[in-house]
Design a protein around this motif. Structure first.
Motif, PDB file in Angstrom:
ATOM      1  N   LYS A 221      45.373  50.895  44.988  1.00  0.00           N
ATOM      2  CA  LYS A 221      45.365  49.669  44.185  1.00  0.00           C
ATOM      3  C   LYS A 221      44.906  49.951  42.760  1.00  0.00           C
ATOM      4  O   LYS A 221      45.404  49.333  41.811  1.00  0.00           O
ATOM      5  CB  LYS A 221      44.431  48.623  44.816  1.00  0.00           C
ATOM      6  N   SER A 222      43.955  50.847  42.597  1.00  0.00           N
ATOM      7  CA  SER A 222      43.400  51.112  41.266  1.00  0.00           C
ATOM      8  C   SER A 222      44.152  52.193  40.515  1.00  0.00           C
ATOM      9  O   SER A 222      43.881  52.432  39.335  1.00  0.00           O
ATOM     10  CB  SER A 222      41.924  51.521  41.388  1.00  0.00           C
ATOM     11  N   ALA A 223      45.087  52.874  41.173  1.00  0.00           N
ATOM     12  CA  ALA A 223      45.905  53.938  40.551  1.00  0.00           C
ATOM     13  C   ALA A 223      45.080  55.156  40.169  1.00  0.00           C
ATOM     14  O   ALA A 223      45.231  55.705  39.090  1.00  0.00           O
ATOM     15  CB  ALA A 223      46.654  53.404  39.328  1.00  0.00           C
ATOM     16  N   HIS A 228      48.387  57.520  41.523  1.00  0.00           N
ATOM     17  CA  HIS A 228      48.582  56.805  40.269  1.00  0.00           C
ATOM     18  C   HIS A 228      50.049  56.727  39.837  1.00  0.00           C
ATOM     19  O   HIS A 228      50.369  56.026  38.888  1.00  0.00           O
ATOM     20  CB  HIS A 228      47.830  57.542  39.166  1.00  0.00           C
ATOM     21  N   LEU A 231      52.045  53.471  38.701  1.00  0.00           N
ATOM     22  CA  LEU A 231      51.582  52.493  37.715  1.00  0.00           C
ATOM     23  C   LEU A 231      52.385  52.504  36.421  1.00  0.00           C
ATOM     24  O   LEU A 231      52.805  51.452  35.930  1.00  0.00           O
ATOM     25  CB  LEU A 231      50.096  52.715  37.411  1.00  0.00           C
ATOM     26  N   TYR A 235      54.280  49.089  35.363  1.00  0.00           N
ATOM     27  CA  TYR A 235      53.748  48.270  34.278  1.00  0.00           C
ATOM     28  C   TYR A 235      54.685  48.252  33.071  1.00  0.00           C
ATOM     29  O   TYR A 235      54.815  47.237  32.392  1.00  0.00           O
ATOM     30  CB  TYR A 235      52.373  48.775  33.862  1.00  0.00           C
ATOM     31  N   THR A 250      44.424  46.568  38.725  1.00  0.00           N
ATOM     32  CA  THR A 250      43.777  47.855  39.004  1.00  0.00           C
ATOM     33  C   THR A 250      42.262  47.682  39.108  1.00  0.00           C
ATOM     34  O   THR A 250      41.604  48.422  39.840  1.00  0.00           O
ATOM     35  CB  THR A 250      44.094  48.874  37.898  1.00  0.00           C
ATOM     36  N   LYS A 251      41.733  46.690  38.400  1.00  0.00           N
ATOM     37  CA  LYS A 251      40.289  46.451  38.430  1.00  0.00           C
ATOM     38  C   LYS A 251      39.850  45.871  39.768  1.00  0.00           C
ATOM     39  O   LYS A 251      38.683  46.011  40.145  1.00  0.00           O
ATOM     40  CB  LYS A 251      39.888  45.516  37.282  1.00  0.00           C
ATOM     41  N   ILE A 310      45.596  54.017  32.982  1.00  0.00           N
ATOM     42  CA  ILE A 310      45.169  55.100  33.882  1.00  0.00           C
ATOM     43  C   ILE A 310      43.928  55.788  33.334  1.00  0.00           C
ATOM     44  O   ILE A 310      43.009  56.144  34.088  1.00  0.00           O
ATOM     45  CB  ILE A 310      46.322  56.101  34.085  1.00  0.00           C
ATOM     46  N   VAL A 313      41.035  53.719  34.200  1.00  0.00           N
ATOM     47  CA  VAL A 313      40.691  53.850  35.621  1.00  0.00           C
ATOM     48  C   VAL A 313      39.811  55.079  35.839  1.00  0.00           C
ATOM     49  O   VAL A 313      38.789  55.017  36.537  1.00  0.00           O
ATOM     50  CB  VAL A 313      41.974  53.937  36.477  1.00  0.00           C
TER      51      VAL A 313
END
Length: 506
Positions: A221-223, A228, A231, A235, A250-251, A310, A313
């Motif tokens: 989910k957060s990549a 990753h 993403l 996006y 992602t947060k 990214i 993240v």
């Protein structure tokens, strides 16, 4: 029991459903007015809830008045209230931007945005892992539709990959929940942390495996590296307001890592204490490095912004890897900053693309933009904030993270990677700005679509948060530290959330 705590979850759901009914459904103007008004009310409710939490402490809301750990409980602690306000501000800006015409490219745009917000807010507030899964599914279903909103081959391909990956992640999530419930007998986060100390040694390996499966799910989910790869393409192919709204998604994964691997598997988890830390260290640094390289190699502004997400993240995962309250507080401050600035940059990229003709936002020479000075100024502010240069909030966030590295070994690993990544970001964004705004072919003859006032206002709303985060850095960092202290202290994150069990023990 105050009903204020459930408003950030209930309000967007009710508003989204009302938008599908006459007379709102039959008029795009009424939909716009109603959705933006709902966004304003959501911001006010979230700000009010944050003030109540700051004054009175963590707010508990037991649905049906069934108390924890047996009922569904919403937990609004300082961290959750901070993220609820962040999501509300982002939602308002996205709804405003879409009112310029993006909401007419497909059906139910405003409803889908509000349902996505409901899922995100529910994930921030839920007190048990099963309802975290439910909220994940709510936000994912809305995101599937939003990603393909407006159609197109590129969106369809990105959406297919996105859906398949998240279905795999949801399956792993369910397997992990089944293993945890079989061994611990509960999925309430606070109750799981309490029961972990009573677990027979034979079951430790099952809980550890389930905990690592959750890390994989939240990492997807957060990549985070190596999960990753979806993403950047996803996006960059989404429409601008959707990509801006996705900046918060992602947060949600990062938040889940902090919540689960601090409260349940943190330093007080006995034999399973900090079991994810040895994995988070290399993952965080490699995610940060790879995102920086991706930013340098980006061919257009939307892809560059996605790679900078990214990078953020990886930066946030450093705070999780350090595993201390001061590092978590620094990460929470940086999370506020990077979400808002990344969203603003996606919106700026859309306006740039609209005014450069066929070149779009690609880094090639193109015709002069109709509002070059205005967009160039907005881009400059966003770029300064994104790379972490003073005096904006990105500098403070990164400085706090650097300060959180206390030992020599931590400094040796964190400082060079974070500073070099910032340098790469400066180079990438400088090259992008030079190409987009200075490499002009032909005369500036005023061609291209002029940005609507409401679009500029939405971007200004997001960018204005960065100097405000700087101006009020003192109280905001204090509140972030309070949020981190609650997260890391079992007396506040576990015992205080199980009042019925505490009274029974007495």
């Amino acid at each position: 029991m105050s009903h204020l705590a459930i408003l950030p979850f209930l309000l967007p759901i009710i508003s989204g459903l009302l938008l599908m009914l006459p007379p709102l459904q039959n008029s795009i103007q009424r939909q716009r007015i109603f959705s933006v008004a709902s966004g304003v009310v959501l911001v006010i409710a979230s700000a009010w809830l944050l003030a109540v939490t700051a004054e009175q402490g963590t707010q508990l809301y037991a649905l049906g008045n069934w108390q924890a750990p047996y009922g569904i409980v919403l937990v609004v602690d300082p961290l959750a209230s901070l993220l609820l306000l962040l999501t509300s501000i982002l939602c308002l800006a996205v709804l405003m931007y879409a009112c310029a015409g993006e909401d007419q490219t497909g059906m139910y745009y405003h409803t889908l945005i509000l349902l996505l917000v409901a899922g995100v807010n529910g994930a921030f507030m839920t007190g048990d892992l099963f309802n975290l899964f439910v909220c994940f599914e709510i936000l994912l279903i809305a995101s599937y539709a939003l990603l393909i909103h407006g159609g197109g081959k590129q969106k369809t391909q990105a959406s297919l990959h996105y859906v398949i990956l998240n279905l795999v992640g949801s399956s792993i999530f369910l397997f992990a929940l089944g293993m945890l419930y079989a061994t611990l007998g509960t999925l309430n986060i606070a109750d799981m942390a309490r029961r972990l100390h009573q677990l027979p040694s034979d079951d430790l390996i099952l809980v550890q495996a389930a905990g690592m499966m959750l890390l994989i799910v939240f990492g997807l989910k957060s990549a985070m590296l190596p999960l990753h790869f979806w993403l950047a393409r996803t996006y960059s192919s989404a429409s601008a307001p959707v990509a801006a709204m996705f900046a918060i998604m992602t947060k949600v994964g990062i938040y889940s890592i902090f919540r689960v691997h601090t409260v349940i598997f943190g330093e007080h988890a006995g034999e399973l204490a900090n079991m994810a830390q040895s994995w988070l260290w290399p993952i965080a640094l490699l995610t940060l490095a790879l995102g920086s390289i991706g930013a340098l190699a980006s061919a257009n502004l939307r892809l560059l912004t996605a790679n900078m997400v990214i990078v953020s993240v990886g930066t946030l995962l450093i705070g999780a890897a350090l595993g201390r309250a001061d590092a978590s507080a620094a990460a929470f401050y940086y999370l506020l900053h990077t979400t808002l600035v990344s969203a603003a940059m996606f919106l700026i990229a859309d306006l740039v693309a609209r005014q450069r003709g066929k070149a779009g936002d690609r880094f090639v020479a193109a015709r002069c933009m109709r509002q070059r000075d205005l967009l160039g100024g907005l881009y400059f502010i966003a770029a300064i904030a994104m790379v972490g240069m003073p005096p904006l909030s990105g500098f403070i966030g990164k400085a706090l993270l650097l300060q959180a590295a206390q030992t020599f070994a931590e400094m040796v690993w964190i400082w060079p990677v974070l500073l070099i990544a910032s340098l790469f970001g400066i180079i990438a964004l400088s090259r992008a700005g030079t190409t987009l705004f200075w490499r002009v072919s032909g005369q500036c003859n005023g061609e291209g679509d002029k940005a609507a006032s409401i679009q500029i206002l939405a971007i200004v709303l997001l960018l204005a948060c960065s100097p405000l985060l700087t101006l009020f850095a003192g109280p905001i960092t204090d509140y972030a530290r309070q949020a981190a202290d609650v997260l890391h202290d079992p007396a506040l994150s576990v015992d205080a959330l199980l009042p019925s069990l505490s009274l029974g023990a007495e």
